[in-house]
Enzyme design. Structure first.
Site, PDB file in Angstrom:
ATOM      1  N   GLU A   1       0.816  -1.219   0.000  1.00 13.18           N
ATOM      2  CA  GLU A   1       0.000   0.000   0.000  1.00 13.18           C
ATOM      3  C   GLU A   1       0.851   1.270   0.000  1.00 13.18           C
ATOM      4  O   GLU A   1       0.785   2.081   0.935  1.00 13.18           O
ATOM      5  CB  GLU A   1      -0.972  -0.013   1.184  1.00 13.18           C
ATOM      6  CG  GLU A   1      -1.994  -1.123   1.076  1.00 13.18           C
ATOM      7  CD  GLU A   1      -3.098  -1.058   2.125  1.00 13.18           C
ATOM      8  OE1 GLU A   1      -2.888  -0.415   3.163  1.00 13.18           O
ATOM      9  OE2 GLU A   1      -4.161  -1.649   1.895  1.00 13.18           O
TER      10      GLU A   1
ATOM     11  N   GLU B   1      -6.398  -8.271  -0.732  1.00 13.08           N
ATOM     12  CA  GLU B   1      -6.812  -8.376   0.669  1.00 13.08           C
ATOM     13  C   GLU B   1      -8.305  -8.102   0.777  1.00 13.08           C
ATOM     14  O   GLU B   1      -8.845  -7.269   0.049  1.00 13.08           O
ATOM     15  CB  GLU B   1      -6.122  -7.310   1.539  1.00 13.08           C
ATOM     16  CG  GLU B   1      -4.636  -7.442   1.694  1.00 13.08           C
ATOM     17  CD  GLU B   1      -4.037  -6.315   2.546  1.00 13.08           C
ATOM     18  OE1 GLU B   1      -4.779  -5.671   3.316  1.00 13.08           O
ATOM     19  OE2 GLU B   1      -2.836  -6.068   2.418  1.00 13.08           O
TER      20      GLU B   1
END
Ligand code: GLA
Ligand code: ZN
Length: 672
Positions: free
Chosen positions: A152, A308
């Site tokens: 991220e 995810e």
């Protein structure tokens, strides 16, 4: 190897064995449970730097080798991460320059993650060394599928090194200071720069109102992040690995323009955390999540990975709800419906300590498989095994909504009719929801995308026109496409400088057959109205006043001093049509309007004329050989049953039928 990536749905998630290296019993149990849960791949090493290099220059990859080998010998593949998302404590202590400087120009201390400078030569060198060594060690391992670069990427650093890099980027872009001064309109408030060294990043104690600067800084932050990502890619290549790379993105994450990653990553992946049973209704949450999948798919216009999602609840909303039975499966398969070739979780096993110890996981602290969550995860794994045929099928919409990140940055920064409340993303979703409810797939594209594959393009609030977009829209309509434009469009060029002359600028006035004149900002509690097709609709937030020339008026404002003036118009231009909506209408308007419009432009819903019950939608993935897969999803807690226009076959049990029954939160895969 890479064949799994292309030919089978991935099922697994983030696995952090580095937290249990002293517990071989747990690592053994993990493998047993993964097999039970139909897990075929896990992401390893994401935050494992301190286990991989506990002291500077002392690399300890043995445990990782054991983990990858054991997984592989049990039929489980590894998505191998580079650990750059969190630097080890020793490094931050020894080389403070690797830590980020915040917007107030204070250097952070060691702590958290994503707390590193993307420019620091030391950090870059350390990352290079680590990534290259990982690639040398594991880049050809038959059990490794894919590189998960960092984690991220996000945020920005304001250190002197980053500021200097910003100035170099500007020099490259503008060539001369004079060009920069013109582009940023620096004569305003005496801001003219006379030396490159005077240019600073925007900040609360400095400049935040020079829109050209603010916009260029945001562009630079994206460019710096992309550069760092490609640095990591080069490092694994230098280590001799030619495995594909990805990085996990964050959907509508505001601070990055993900479209700029499209040539760096080999496959897009993203982390999906919808707030089911949260403040918004589940149907609204489903719509928002669907749009996010579409946004992520459109980075490359290819199938992607959901890297995810939580198997149960997260721990970072103020209140964290459990998913009701069935919701996990539906939410997982929603990703597949929109083009994902995976369902992966954060996280496999719940940590015992630190901030994520109560974040949902496939295995919780109880540690066994007889839990509701484990059973649901297992069921998802079983279903995914039967869906391999979808891997080569993509979503191919005929409708696109322009949702451009640079446009959003610019229109949010501008001081204008509604400060801090322009609601670009929500406005886009007002248009989007109409298609979701009809079961029509949509692409969410940027100003840089090609328009030629679409029949209908919607361009809400296209305030900033980068070079080329106006011509593209013009050609699209002239060639027979239908365009829907709205208020607050075509006002500034790519430097955020207002167009001189009639607007929507950059030559769209004749396409729409009108020019825009003034815009009224409404308070949240106020509204205007329009009557269209015999129904009254509320108008909110912004009411633009337009002066039609060739455009035909379809609806007028009902209230205020501009009652009677056009609010919805259409213009024939070349072989196509351009509609213009001058205000933000309530959601029901978009449903009614687009229901009629799709018939005119020849866009067919995935299930044809079938009427979808409230909360039910359908999506389609089409393979290169033309085989189509239809995914019908029920986001309500009720069983729904409805007749189909044409009979379809259930892909999973082979049964054909001319009606559908979906259980609460049910999802079905069908083929024609
Ligand atoms: C992100 C991160 C994960 C984890 C989850 C929690 O997506 O990538 O490491 O922190 O959030 O929801
Ligand atoms: Zn920095």
């Amino acid at each position: 190897m890479a064949t799994l990536l292309n030919n089978q749905m991935l099922h697994g998630g983030d696995y952090n064995p580095d937290q249990w290296l002293d517990r071989p019993d747990i690592l053994k149990k993990d493998i047993e449970l993964m097999k039970q849960a139909h897990v075929n791949c896990v992401s390893v090493g994401i935050f494992a730097w301190s286990s991989l290099e506990p002291e500077e220059g002392h690399y300890t990859f043995g445990w990782l080798k054991d983990v990858i080998d054991t997984l592989y010998s049990n039929g489980i593949y590894t998505v191998l991460a580079t650990p750059s998302g969190a630097r080890p404590t020793w490094m931050a202590h020894k080389y403070p320059e690797v830590l980020r400087v915040d917007q107030t120009l204070h250097r952070n201390h060691m702590g958290g993650r994503h707390n590193h400078c993307y420019t620091s030569p030391i950090y870059r060198q350390k990352v290079w060394e680590m990534d290259k060594r990982l690639a040398e060690a594991f880049g050809k391992h038959p059990g490794v599928l894919l590189w998960h670069l960092s984690n991220e990427y996000g945020g920005a650093c304001y250190c002197p090194l980053c500021q200097a890099e910003f100035r170099s980027w500007l020099k490259e872009k503008y060539g001369t200071l004079d060009a920069l001064n013109k582009a940023w309109w620096t004569a305003f408030w005496s801001h003219t720069y006379t030396d490159w060294e005077q240019v600073e990043a925007p900040g609360p104690r400095g400049e935040e109102l020079l829109h050209g600067l603010v916009l260029d800084w945001r562009r630079f932050v994206t460019a710096r992040t992309v550069d760092f990502c490609s640095w990591e890619k080069q490092a694994v290549r230098a280590g001799g690995s030619d495995l594909p790379v990805t990085t996990n993105m964050m959907g509508f994450y505001y601070d990055l323009d993900y479209t700029k990653f499209k040539d760096v990553v080999d496959i897009v992946s993203w982390d999906n955390y919808p707030n089911w049973r949260g403040e918004a209704s589940d149907v609204d949450t489903a719509i928002h999540t669907a749009a996010t999948h579409d946004l992520m798919r459109c980075v490359q216009h290819e199938p992607f990975l959901m890297m995810e999602n939580t198997p149960s609840q997260v721990n970072w909303h103020s209140v964290n709800r459990l998913k009701a039975p069935g919701m996990h499966e539906l939410a997982s398969l929603q990703a597949v419906a929109h083009g994902s070739n995976s369902v992966q979780y954060f996280q496999w096993r719940q940590s015992r300590g630190a901030s994520e110890k109560f974040h949902g996981a496939v295995i919780d602290h109880y540690g066994e498989s007889d839990t509701r969550v484990f059973q649901e995860v297992t069921h998802v794994g079983e279903r995914l095994e039967g869906l391999s045929a979808l891997c080569h099928a993509n979503v191919q919409p005929q409708v696109a909504i322009l949702f451009d990140r640079e446009n959003e940055w610019a229109l949010d920064a501008a001081c204008g009719p509604r400060n801090g409340a322009m609601h670009y993303e929500q406005t886009m979703e007002s248009h989007y929801q109409a298609f979701w409810r009809m079961g029509i797939n949509v692409d969410l594209i940027s100003e840089e995308d090609d328009l030629s594959d679409y029949r209908l393009v919607i361009a809400p609030m296209l305030y900033l026109h980068r070079a080329g977009i106006a011509d593209k829209l013009r050609d699209f309509v002239a060639g027979g496409g239908t365009l829907v434009g709205t208020y607050w469009s075509g006002l500034v060029d790519e430097n955020d400088l207002c167009f001189e002359g009639p607007t929507p600028g950059g030559n769209l006035t004749d396409v729409y057959g009108l020019r825009t004149e003034e815009i009224d900002g409404l308070r949240d509690e106020d509204c205007n109205h329009m009557i269209w097709n015999g129904k009254t609709y509320q108008l909110r937030e912004l009411c633009e006043l337009v002066r039609p020339k060739d455009a035909k008026t379809l609806a007028i404002y009902s209230d205020d001093f501009y009652a009677g003036k056009s609010v919805l118009t259409v213009n024939r231009f070349g072989k196509g049509y351009a509609y213009f909506l001058a205000s933000r209408a309530e959601d029901s308007f978009y449903r009614d309007f687009y229901r009629l419009l799709i018939e005119q432009v020849g866009v067919t819903p995935v299930l044809g004329k079938t009427e979808l019950p409230e909360g039910v939608t359908a999506s389609k993935r089409t393979a290169k050989d033309g085989r189509a897969f239809i995914i019908v999803q029920n986001y309500t807690s009720k069983t729904v049953c409805f007749p189909l226009e044409n009979p379809l076959t259930n892909l999973e049990n082979g049964q054909a039928g001319d009606s559908l029954t979906l259980q609460p939160y049910g999802v079905m895969f069908l083929s024609e």
